[in-house]
Scaffold this motif. Structure first.
Motif, PDB file in Angstrom:
ATOM      1  N   GLY A 220     -27.979  18.554   2.812  1.00  0.00           N
ATOM      2  CA  GLY A 220     -27.293  17.339   3.252  1.00  0.00           C
ATOM      3  C   GLY A 220     -26.308  16.825   2.225  1.00  0.00           C
ATOM      4  O   GLY A 220     -25.990  17.493   1.236  1.00  0.00           O
ATOM      5  N   PRO A 221     -25.809  15.602   2.437  1.00  0.00           N
ATOM      6  CA  PRO A 221     -24.821  15.013   1.519  1.00  0.00           C
ATOM      7  C   PRO A 221     -25.398  14.830   0.124  1.00  0.00           C
ATOM      8  O   PRO A 221     -26.580  14.533  -0.046  1.00  0.00           O
ATOM      9  N   ALA A 222     -24.550  14.984  -0.875  1.00  0.00           N
ATOM     10  CA  ALA A 222     -24.988  14.800  -2.255  1.00  0.00           C
ATOM     11  C   ALA A 222     -25.265  13.327  -2.529  1.00  0.00           C
ATOM     12  O   ALA A 222     -24.542  12.456  -2.045  1.00  0.00           O
ATOM     13  N   PRO A 223     -26.309  13.013  -3.285  1.00  0.00           N
ATOM     14  CA  PRO A 223     -26.609  11.611  -3.616  1.00  0.00           C
ATOM     15  C   PRO A 223     -25.626  11.081  -4.646  1.00  0.00           C
ATOM     16  O   PRO A 223     -24.979  11.845  -5.370  1.00  0.00           O
ATOM     17  N   ASP A 224     -25.523   9.773  -4.717  1.00  0.00           N
ATOM     18  CA  ASP A 224     -24.675   9.140  -5.725  1.00  0.00           C
ATOM     19  C   ASP A 224     -25.456   9.042  -7.031  1.00  0.00           C
ATOM     20  O   ASP A 224     -26.687   9.166  -7.058  1.00  0.00           O
ATOM     21  N   LEU A 257      -7.944  -1.729 -10.811  1.00  0.00           N
ATOM     22  CA  LEU A 257      -7.306  -0.516 -11.318  1.00  0.00           C
ATOM     23  C   LEU A 257      -8.294   0.484 -11.898  1.00  0.00           C
ATOM     24  O   LEU A 257      -7.888   1.572 -12.331  1.00  0.00           O
ATOM     25  N   GLU A 258      -9.567   0.142 -11.903  1.00  0.00           N
ATOM     26  CA  GLU A 258     -10.566   0.978 -12.569  1.00  0.00           C
ATOM     27  C   GLU A 258     -11.329   1.810 -11.556  1.00  0.00           C
ATOM     28  O   GLU A 258     -11.899   1.290 -10.596  1.00  0.00           O
ATOM     29  N   ALA A 259     -11.380   3.127 -11.772  1.00  0.00           N
ATOM     30  CA  ALA A 259     -12.063   4.021 -10.837  1.00  0.00           C
ATOM     31  C   ALA A 259     -13.544   3.684 -10.646  1.00  0.00           C
ATOM     32  O   ALA A 259     -14.033   3.689  -9.515  1.00  0.00           O
ATOM     33  N   PRO A 260     -14.321   3.390 -11.710  1.00  0.00           N
ATOM     34  CA  PRO A 260     -15.730   3.054 -11.489  1.00  0.00           C
ATOM     35  C   PRO A 260     -15.924   1.840 -10.588  1.00  0.00           C
ATOM     36  O   PRO A 260     -16.845   1.818  -9.761  1.00  0.00           O
ATOM     37  N   SER A 261     -15.082   0.812 -10.723  1.00  0.00           N
ATOM     38  CA  SER A 261     -15.181  -0.351  -9.825  1.00  0.00           C
ATOM     39  C   SER A 261     -14.951   0.074  -8.386  1.00  0.00           C
ATOM     40  O   SER A 261     -15.647  -0.365  -7.462  1.00  0.00           O
ATOM     41  N   TYR A 262     -13.964   0.920  -8.188  1.00  0.00           N
ATOM     42  CA  TYR A 262     -13.649   1.412  -6.844  1.00  0.00           C
ATOM     43  C   TYR A 262     -14.797   2.246  -6.277  1.00  0.00           C
ATOM     44  O   TYR A 262     -15.226   2.041  -5.135  1.00  0.00           O
ATOM     45  N   LEU A 263     -15.328   3.162  -7.065  1.00  0.00           N
ATOM     46  CA  LEU A 263     -16.384   4.050  -6.588  1.00  0.00           C
ATOM     47  C   LEU A 263     -17.669   3.287  -6.285  1.00  0.00           C
ATOM     48  O   LEU A 263     -18.465   3.718  -5.452  1.00  0.00           O
ATOM     49  N   GLY A 264     -17.873   2.166  -6.955  1.00  0.00           N
ATOM     50  CA  GLY A 264     -19.107   1.411  -6.731  1.00  0.00           C
ATOM     51  C   GLY A 264     -18.990   0.265  -5.759  1.00  0.00           C
ATOM     52  O   GLY A 264     -19.988  -0.391  -5.446  1.00  0.00           O
ATOM     53  N   ARG A 315     -13.009  14.487 -21.712  1.00  0.00           N
ATOM     54  CA  ARG A 315     -12.960  15.604 -20.765  1.00  0.00           C
ATOM     55  C   ARG A 315     -14.099  15.502 -19.758  1.00  0.00           C
ATOM     56  O   ARG A 315     -13.906  15.683 -18.549  1.00  0.00           O
ATOM     57  N   TYR A 316     -15.297  15.212 -20.264  1.00  0.00           N
ATOM     58  CA  TYR A 316     -16.438  15.090 -19.357  1.00  0.00           C
ATOM     59  C   TYR A 316     -16.270  13.904 -18.420  1.00  0.00           C
ATOM     60  O   TYR A 316     -16.565  13.990 -17.225  1.00  0.00           O
ATOM     61  N   ARG A 317     -15.784  12.787 -18.952  1.00  0.00           N
ATOM     62  CA  ARG A 317     -15.633  11.575 -18.153  1.00  0.00           C
ATOM     63  C   ARG A 317     -14.694  11.805 -16.979  1.00  0.00           C
ATOM     64  O   ARG A 317     -14.978  11.401 -15.845  1.00  0.00           O
ATOM     65  N   VAL A 318     -13.576  12.441 -17.239  1.00  0.00           N
ATOM     66  CA  VAL A 318     -12.615  12.728 -16.176  1.00  0.00           C
ATOM     67  C   VAL A 318     -13.248  13.611 -15.110  1.00  0.00           C
ATOM     68  O   VAL A 318     -13.171  13.327 -13.907  1.00  0.00           O
ATOM     69  N   ALA A 319     -13.882  14.710 -15.534  1.00  0.00           N
ATOM     70  CA  ALA A 319     -14.491  15.634 -14.577  1.00  0.00           C
ATOM     71  C   ALA A 319     -15.612  14.965 -13.795  1.00  0.00           C
ATOM     72  O   ALA A 319     -15.758  15.179 -12.582  1.00  0.00           O
ATOM     73  N   GLN A 324     -17.721  12.625  -8.762  1.00  0.00           N
ATOM     74  CA  GLN A 324     -18.326  11.507  -8.037  1.00  0.00           C
ATOM     75  C   GLN A 324     -17.453  11.073  -6.870  1.00  0.00           C
ATOM     76  O   GLN A 324     -17.943  10.802  -5.775  1.00  0.00           O
ATOM     77  N   ALA A 325     -16.145  11.010  -7.095  1.00  0.00           N
ATOM     78  CA  ALA A 325     -15.223  10.624  -6.026  1.00  0.00           C
ATOM     79  C   ALA A 325     -15.269  11.632  -4.890  1.00  0.00           C
ATOM     80  O   ALA A 325     -15.293  11.251  -3.705  1.00  0.00           O
ATOM     81  N   ALA A 326     -15.301  12.911  -5.222  1.00  0.00           N
ATOM     82  CA  ALA A 326     -15.357  13.941  -4.192  1.00  0.00           C
ATOM     83  C   ALA A 326     -16.635  13.822  -3.372  1.00  0.00           C
ATOM     84  O   ALA A 326     -16.622  13.974  -2.146  1.00  0.00           O
ATOM     85  N   ALA A 327     -17.764  13.540  -4.051  1.00  0.00           N
ATOM     86  CA  ALA A 327     -19.038  13.394  -3.342  1.00  0.00           C
ATOM     87  C   ALA A 327     -19.021  12.200  -2.398  1.00  0.00           C
ATOM     88  O   ALA A 327     -19.681  12.211  -1.352  1.00  0.00           O
ATOM     89  N   LEU A 328     -18.246  11.170  -2.763  1.00  0.00           N
ATOM     90  CA  LEU A 328     -18.148   9.971  -1.927  1.00  0.00           C
ATOM     91  C   LEU A 328     -17.024  10.085  -0.893  1.00  0.00           C
ATOM     92  O   LEU A 328     -16.803   9.160  -0.110  1.00  0.00           O
TER      93      LEU A 328
END
Length: 463
Positions: A220-224, A257-264, A315-319, A324-328
């Motif tokens: 099934g779908p990947a968990p967050d 403007l922050e990706a983590p705010s958007y993803l959450g 590098r890790y943070r970007v990947a 995470q964005a792809a999973a969502l």
């Protein structure tokens, strides 16, 4: 007793490698939920030591016996990160039933990690017992992990043979430790806990759900990402809920403007809906977006440990964020587009002042969606005005405060004051939750935040 075949990203004994550092509070609180995952899946992970060089990226400090800073080489942001880390780890340790006292200095964990390797190679069946006799007393300031005699006593207490250990610790064991630590760092592994599976690695226990999903064959779908395993128990259980304090006031800080705010954002709004709670939404400014690392780029100082650490982390943070964005099912490409969120911040503060106002969440969600999904120009006052009207606010009244679509001096000063207040409250990644006066940084805390929001004031917490 050396290990010429050491591979930091592969294990011959287990599908998962777990890297820990005894001096890391986050590794300490990851131990129980990681063991719980082992037990659930009937697996045995390959547990390995990773000796962090903390001064290279977080500065250094030493406390006296009263807990006062005696010497320090840290910036304000480094102090903020360290203080929040201990506060964060302390509450999760308490939920696991362990006290956690901040250390008086940055410990050299090489010796205890050499002992860790001694156990792995001579008595692997005793590794759990060894870690159980190291972690709790160390985090209660009852074990000097730099003292050879005390480390040897700890090995004996775990029923590990110690004949030859002293020579090993200063000879081949030290050599093996240093070689392996270099290999681990060169592989890009920079922090703990880190989990390795299939040649890939994840930093932080918030990835245990993702790791579990992969080990089960990706059903099934990947968990967050989330902190939802505490000693193998979900935070919603009555046993854990009984330890939590009810919440009266909820402040949520976001950065458009922050990706983590958007993803959450979606998960945060859903949590408020399911708990029936209302929150005050406020602006903050997250760290500047990190551009994708240029793998071909070489710099003169790239071999310096601190610089290399930042490159690994970046590098890790970007990947990680892109995964995470792809999973969502969304994109974070716009995190590399410099712009200003001042009009949105002003509207958020203006909405907060409106009496009998409708729910603000639809406006926030619409602006995030417009910016991230539809490339909207958030410096366009008409766009903000339109979204305010669509959410039930008097967008024309908000726009009337502007001068030719721009903020006046008073509005800019108010935003600056709000952002300064957010920084004072220790806000550096969103969504940032302040439950009364207790900070939680990022959506990984949502299970625990939701558990607290479900409590009512009539309930009597045990702590």
């Amino acid at each position: 007793m050396g290990n010429d075949s050491f591979d930091p990203l592969s294990s011959t004994s287990s599908p998962v490698i777990v890297y820990l550092d005894i001096k890391s509070p986050y590794a300490f609180i990851a131990r129980a939920p990681t063991r719980a995952l082992e037990a659930e899946l009937g697996l045995r992970f390959d547990w390995r030591p990773l000796t962090l060089n903390i001064p290279s990226y977080l500065g250094s400090a030493k406390l006296d016996k009263r807990g006062k800073v005696e010497t320090a080489r840290r910036s304000r942001s480094q102090w903020g990160a360290v203080k929040y880390a201990y506060r964060d780890a302390r509450r999760y340790a308490a939920l696991q039933g362990y006290p956690l006292r901040g250390t008086e200095k940055i410990w050299d964990t090489a010796l205890i990690h050499i002992a860790f390797n001694w156990v792995r190679t001579t008595a692997p069946e005793a590794l759990d017992a060894f870690l159980d006799r190291v972690y709790p007393p160390f985090w209660q300031r009852d074990l000097d992990i730099e003292d050879l005699a005390l480390v040897t006593q700890t090995l004996r207490a775990a029923d590990v043979e110690t004949a030859g250990f002293a020579a090993y610790a200063t000879g081949v064991g030290r050599e093996q430790h240093d070689i392996e630590q270099t290999a681990i760092f060169d592989a890009g592994i920079y922090g703990v806990p880190t989990y390795v599976h299939g040649g890939e690695f994840w930093f932080g226990r918030e990835n245990l759900a993702v790791l579990r999903h992969r080990l089960l064959g990706n059903p099934g779908p990947a968990p967050d990402v989330r902190y939802d395993r505490l000693s193998g128990r979900d935070v919603e259980t009555p046993t854990l809920a009984a330890q939590l304090k009810p919440v009266e006031r909820i402040d949520i800080y976001i950065d458009l403007l922050e990706a983590p705010s958007y993803l959450g954002l979606a998960a945060t709004v859903a949590m408020l809906d399911t708990t029936g709670r209302q929150a005050r939404w406020l602006p903050f400014r997250g760290p500047a977006p990190t551009a994708r690392p240029n793998e071909s780029e070489a710099t003169a100082d790239s071999t310096v440990r601190g610089v290399a650490h930042r490159r690994h982390r970046s590098r890790y943070r970007v990947a990680s964020l892109e995964a995470q964005a792809a999973a969502l099912g969304c994109s974070i490409e716009r995190r590399y587009s410099p712009t200003s969120a001042a009009l949105f911040d002003d509207a958020l503060l203006w909405v907060d002042d409106q009496p009998d106002a409708p729910a603000v969440e639809p406006f926030i969600a619409a602006c995030f969606n417009a910016y991230w999904e539809h490339n909207a120009d958030i410096t366009d006052a008409d766009m903000i005005r339109t979204e305010l009207i669509a959410a039930g606010f008097d967008g024309n009244a908000w726009a009337a405060r502007l001068r030719d679509g721009q903020l006046d001096t008073a509005a800019v000063a108010r935003i600056d004051a709000a952002l300064a207040n957010a920084e004072e409250r220790g806000t550096w990644e969103g969504p940032r939750f302040i439950l009364d006066d207790e900070p939680y940084s990022g959506r990984t805390h949502l299970p625990l935040v939701e558990a607290r929001l479900r409590l009512v004031q009539s309930e009597t917490p045990t702590q």
